[in-house]
Enzyme design. Structure first.
Site, PDB file in Angstrom:
ATOM      1  N   ASN A   5       9.461  -0.263  -2.976  1.00  0.00           N
ATOM      2  CA  ASN A   5       9.578   0.295  -4.325  1.00  0.00           C
ATOM      3  C   ASN A   5       9.353   1.804  -4.239  1.00  0.00           C
ATOM      4  O   ASN A   5       8.246   2.256  -3.962  1.00  0.00           O
ATOM      5  CB  ASN A   5       8.520  -0.372  -5.220  1.00  0.00           C
ATOM      6  CG  ASN A   5       8.555   0.137  -6.655  1.00  0.00           C
ATOM      7  OD1 ASN A   5       9.183   1.142  -6.955  1.00  0.00           O
ATOM      8  ND2 ASN A   5       7.868  -0.565  -7.537  1.00  0.00           N
ATOM      9  N   HIS A   8      16.153  -1.313 -10.756  1.00  0.00           N
ATOM     10  CA  HIS A   8      14.988  -0.743 -10.078  1.00  0.00           C
ATOM     11  C   HIS A   8      14.542  -1.735  -9.009  1.00  0.00           C
ATOM     12  O   HIS A   8      14.444  -2.939  -9.268  1.00  0.00           O
ATOM     13  CB  HIS A   8      13.873  -0.499 -11.094  1.00  0.00           C
ATOM     14  CG  HIS A   8      12.568  -0.138 -10.474  1.00  0.00           C
ATOM     15  ND1 HIS A   8      12.454   0.806  -9.477  1.00  0.00           N
ATOM     16  CD2 HIS A   8      11.302  -0.602 -10.697  1.00  0.00           C
ATOM     17  CE1 HIS A   8      11.187   0.907  -9.116  1.00  0.00           C
ATOM     18  NE2 HIS A   8      10.472   0.059  -9.840  1.00  0.00           N
ATOM     19  N   CYS A  38       8.605   4.438 -12.903  1.00  0.00           N
ATOM     20  CA  CYS A  38       9.757   3.780 -12.263  1.00  0.00           C
ATOM     21  C   CYS A  38      10.993   3.735 -13.158  1.00  0.00           C
ATOM     22  O   CYS A  38      12.092   3.463 -12.681  1.00  0.00           O
ATOM     23  CB  CYS A  38       9.381   2.379 -11.812  1.00  0.00           C
ATOM     24  SG  CYS A  38       7.988   2.345 -10.697  1.00  0.00           S
TER      25      CYS A  38
HETATM   26  O1  UT7 Z   1       7.711  -0.471 -10.238  1.00  0.00           O
HETATM   27  C1  UT7 Z   1       6.645  -1.007 -10.938  1.00  0.00           C
HETATM   28  C2  UT7 Z   1       6.820  -2.386 -11.078  1.00  0.00           C
HETATM   29  N1  UT7 Z   1       5.871  -3.172 -10.312  1.00  0.00           N
HETATM   30  C3  UT7 Z   1       6.213  -4.408 -10.064  1.00  0.00           C
HETATM   31  O2  UT7 Z   1       7.296  -4.819 -10.321  1.00  0.00           O
HETATM   32  C4  UT7 Z   1       5.171  -5.347  -9.486  1.00  0.00           C
HETATM   33  C5  UT7 Z   1       5.225  -6.640 -10.225  1.00  0.00           C
HETATM   34  N2  UT7 Z   1       4.386  -7.645  -9.644  1.00  0.00           N
HETATM   35  C6  UT7 Z   1       4.658  -8.201  -8.461  1.00  0.00           C
HETATM   36  O3  UT7 Z   1       5.641  -7.866  -7.835  1.00  0.00           O
HETATM   37  C7  UT7 Z   1       3.762  -9.305  -7.976  1.00  0.00           C
HETATM   38  O4  UT7 Z   1       2.852  -9.663  -9.004  1.00  0.00           O
HETATM   39  C8  UT7 Z   1       2.991  -8.932  -6.695  1.00  0.00           C
HETATM   40  C9  UT7 Z   1       3.965  -8.810  -5.525  1.00  0.00           C
HETATM   41  C10 UT7 Z   1       2.239  -7.636  -6.895  1.00  0.00           C
HETATM   42  C11 UT7 Z   1       1.979 -10.040  -6.357  1.00  0.00           C
HETATM   43  O5  UT7 Z   1       2.661 -11.283  -6.209  1.00  0.00           O
HETATM   44  P1  UT7 Z   1       2.088 -12.592  -6.897  1.00  0.00           P
HETATM   45  O6  UT7 Z   1       2.992 -13.701  -6.546  1.00  0.00           O
HETATM   46  O7  UT7 Z   1       1.883 -12.305  -8.352  1.00  0.00           O
HETATM   47  O8  UT7 Z   1       0.714 -12.796  -6.120  1.00  0.00           O
HETATM   48  P2  UT7 Z   1      -0.737 -12.907  -6.734  1.00  0.00           P
HETATM   49  O9  UT7 Z   1      -1.171 -11.604  -7.291  1.00  0.00           O
HETATM   50  O10 UT7 Z   1      -0.792 -14.128  -7.600  1.00  0.00           O
HETATM   51  O11 UT7 Z   1      -1.592 -13.191  -5.431  1.00  0.00           O
HETATM   52  C12 UT7 Z   1      -1.491 -14.441  -4.735  1.00  0.00           C
HETATM   53  C13 UT7 Z   1      -2.438 -14.422  -3.549  1.00  0.00           C
HETATM   54  C14 UT7 Z   1      -3.855 -13.978  -3.915  1.00  0.00           C
HETATM   55  O12 UT7 Z   1      -4.746 -14.750  -3.144  1.00  0.00           O
HETATM   56  P3  UT7 Z   1      -5.528 -15.994  -3.792  1.00  0.00           P
HETATM   57  O13 UT7 Z   1      -6.307 -15.419  -4.941  1.00  0.00           O
HETATM   58  O14 UT7 Z   1      -4.441 -16.941  -4.225  1.00  0.00           O
HETATM   59  O15 UT7 Z   1      -6.354 -16.482  -2.664  1.00  0.00           O
HETATM   60  C15 UT7 Z   1      -3.911 -12.549  -3.431  1.00  0.00           C
HETATM   61  O16 UT7 Z   1      -5.209 -12.137  -3.095  1.00  0.00           O
HETATM   62  O17 UT7 Z   1      -1.961 -13.476  -2.573  1.00  0.00           O
HETATM   63  C16 UT7 Z   1      -3.032 -12.597  -2.204  1.00  0.00           C
HETATM   64  N3  UT7 Z   1      -2.473 -11.310  -1.842  1.00  0.00           N
HETATM   65  C17 UT7 Z   1      -2.055 -11.022  -0.584  1.00  0.00           C
HETATM   66  N4  UT7 Z   1      -2.067 -11.728   0.554  1.00  0.00           N
HETATM   67  C18 UT7 Z   1      -1.574 -11.148   1.645  1.00  0.00           C
HETATM   68  C19 UT7 Z   1      -2.229 -10.259  -2.638  1.00  0.00           C
HETATM   69  N5  UT7 Z   1      -1.666  -9.258  -1.920  1.00  0.00           N
HETATM   70  C20 UT7 Z   1      -1.560  -9.712  -0.651  1.00  0.00           C
HETATM   71  C21 UT7 Z   1      -1.043  -9.150   0.531  1.00  0.00           C
HETATM   72  N6  UT7 Z   1      -1.071  -9.901   1.659  1.00  0.00           N
HETATM   73  N7  UT7 Z   1      -0.518  -7.913   0.591  1.00  0.00           N
END
Ligand code: UT7
Length: 325
Positions: free
Chosen positions: A282, A252, A119
Site C-alpha cells: 500500500n 487503491h 490514500c
Molecule cells: O490505505 C488505507 C487502508 N487500509 C486498509 O485497507 C487496511 C484494512 N484492513 C486490513 O487490510 C486488515 O484488517 C489487516 C490486513 C490489517 C488485518 O487483517 P485481518 O484479517 O483483519 O486480521 P486481524 O486483525 O483479525 O488479525 C488476525 C490475527 C491476530 O491474531 P489473533 O488475535 O487471532 O491471535 C493478529 O494478532 O493475525 C495477527 N496478526 C499477524 N500475524 C502475523 C496481525 N498482523 C500480523 C502479522 N503477521 N503481520
C-alpha cells in the site's frame, strides 16, 4: 471553456530497494516481532514492497514519476501551469512538496500545492485539477501521488508495518474537447479520524506526540468496503454509465480482499481489475497512479477504454473518478 480534462501521459517511480515478505519477516524477527510471508499473502495479497533509501524524499520520487508522465505526454516544463502533489509524507512542514517538485522540474509558472487526503489523495487531486482545468484556471496539470510511508511506520507493530511501501505515480492532465474525465465524486467523514492516523505536530521546534502510523485495521476494512461500493455507484450514475461499461477498475491498492470485495459488488470480473498490491504494497496516495502507469505501460489499458479509479483512506476520505481514457 474546455469541456473536459484528459490524461495525456502517465509515469511512475519505485525506489530501487524491493523488500520481499521473507526479507521483512527476517528483519522484524531481529526485533522480536513475529510475522510470515504466508500470513501477509493470505490476509493482504502483498508479496513485496519498495523502501526508499534514507536520503530519498517524496519530492525525488514525485519528480521522477512526473518526468516519465511528461515524456509520455510529449510536454515540457514550460507547458505545465499546475502541480498538485497528494502526499501524507511531505519533504518539509513547508514549502509544499509540489513547490519543491516544481523547482526540480524547472517549472516556473502556474500554481503548485500539496493536497492531504491520505490514500484517497490522488482521487482528490485529480478531481481538483479537473475542476480547475474545466473552469479555465489551468490548462495543463501535473497530478502526482508520492509517498515515503516507510518513514512513518511503527516497526514494532506487525499489524501495520507489513502493509505499506514507498513510491510515486503521476499523470499529465490537459484541457480537451474530447471526453476524458467524465465524473468525479469525493467524500469525507471526520468522525473516523482516529481509526487511521499518524498523530503528532511540531511545536517550539519539537515534534509533539508520536508521529507513527496507527490503524484499526478491521474498522478501516469495514468502512472501506461500504464507502467504495457507494462512491463507485455514485460516479457511474453521475456519468450516466453502467458498471458493465467499465473496462478497467484501478482501485487503491491496500488489500486484495477489499479490492475483490469491490469488484464482486460491482459484478466486475477480477480480470478487469488492475492489481499491483502484490508487488507495491500500500503506497497510499501513490498507489492509484502507480497502478495506472503499470497497466498503461504493459499495454493492458488502451486508449478508448473506460476506467474507474477509486480510493479510500484516513480522514476518513474516499472518492472515485470515471474516465474515458
Ligand atoms: O490505505 C488505507 C487502508 N487500509 C486498509 O485497507 C487496511 C484494512 N484492513 C486490513 O487490510 C486488515 O484488517 C489487516 C490486513 C490489517 C488485518 O487483517 P485481518 O484479517 O483483519 O486480521 P486481524 O486483525 O483479525 O488479525 C488476525 C490475527 C491476530 O491474531 P489473533 O488475535 O487471532 O491471535 C493478529 O494478532 O493475525 C495477527 N496478526 C499477524 N500475524 C502475523 C496481525 N498482523 C500480523 C502479522 N503477521 N503481520
Amino acid at each position: 471553456m474546455p469541456r473536459f480534462s484528459r490524461i495525456t501521459g502517465t509515469g511512475s517511480k519505485l525506489p530501487e530497494r524491493r523488500v520481499s515478505n521473507d526479507e521483512l519477516a527476517a528483519e522484524l524477527a531481529g526485533r522480536g516481532i513475529e510475522t510470515s510471508d504466508a500470513w501477509i499473502v493470505e490476509r493482504t495479497g502483498i508479496r513485496a514492497r519498495h523502501f526508499a533509501a534514507p536520503d530519498v524524499t517524496s519530492s525525488d520520487l514525485a519528480a521522477e514519476a512526473a518526468r516519465h508522465a511528461m515524456d509520455a505526454a510529449g510536454v515540457q516544463a514550460a507547458d505545465i501551469d499546475l502541480v498538485i502533489v497528494a502526499t501524507s509524507t511531505p519533504d518539509m512542514v513547508f514549502p509544499s512538496t509540489a513547490c519543491i517538485v516544481q523547482r526540480k522540474l524547472g517549472i516556473q509558472q502556474g500554481a503548485a500545492f500539496d493536497l492531504q487526503a491520505v490514500c484517497a489523495g490522488f482521487i482528490y487531486a485529480l478531481s481538483v485539477a479537473d475542476s480547475m482545468i474545466r473552469s479555465g484556471t489551468a490548462r495543463r496539470a501535473l497530478v502526482i501521488g508520492a509517498e515515503v510511508f516507510s518513514r512513518i511506520l511503527d516497526f514494532s507493530d506487525r499489524t501495520t508495518c507489513v502493509l505499506f511501501g514507498d513510491g510515486a505515480g503521476a499523470v499529465v492532465l490537459e484541457a480537451s474537447d474530447e471526453p476524458g474525465i467524465l465524473a468525479t465524486r469525493l467524500h469525507a467523514d471526520g468522525r473516523h479520524a482516529e481509526v487511521l492516523c499518524t498523530p503528532g505536530h511540531v511545536s517550539g521546534g519539537q515534534v509533539i506526540g508520536r508521529p507513527l502510523l496507527h490503524m484499526d485495521g478491521q474498522a478501516v476494512f469495514k468502512l472501506a468496503v461500504h464507502a467504495l461500493d457507494h462512491v463507485a455507484r455514485e460516479v457511474l450514475e453521475a456519468a450516466g454509465r453502467q458498471a458493465s461499461d467499465v473496462d478497467w477498475l484501478v482501485p487503491h491498492q491496500a488489500n486484495i480482499r477489499i479490492m475483490q470485495g469491490t469488484a464482486r459488488k460491482l459484478k466486475l470480473p477480477m480480470e478487469r481489475m488492475v492489481v499491483t498490491v502484490d508487488e507495491h504494497g500500500n503506497t497510499s496516495a501513490a498507489s492509484i497512479p502507480l497502478a495506472l502507469d503499470v497497466a498503461v505501460r504493459s499495454g493492458k489499458i488502451q486508449r478508448g477504454d473506460t476506467l474507474m479509479l477509486e480510493g479510500v483512506g484516513g480522514g476518513f476520505t474516499w472518492g472515485a473518478a470515471l474516465i474515458d481514457y
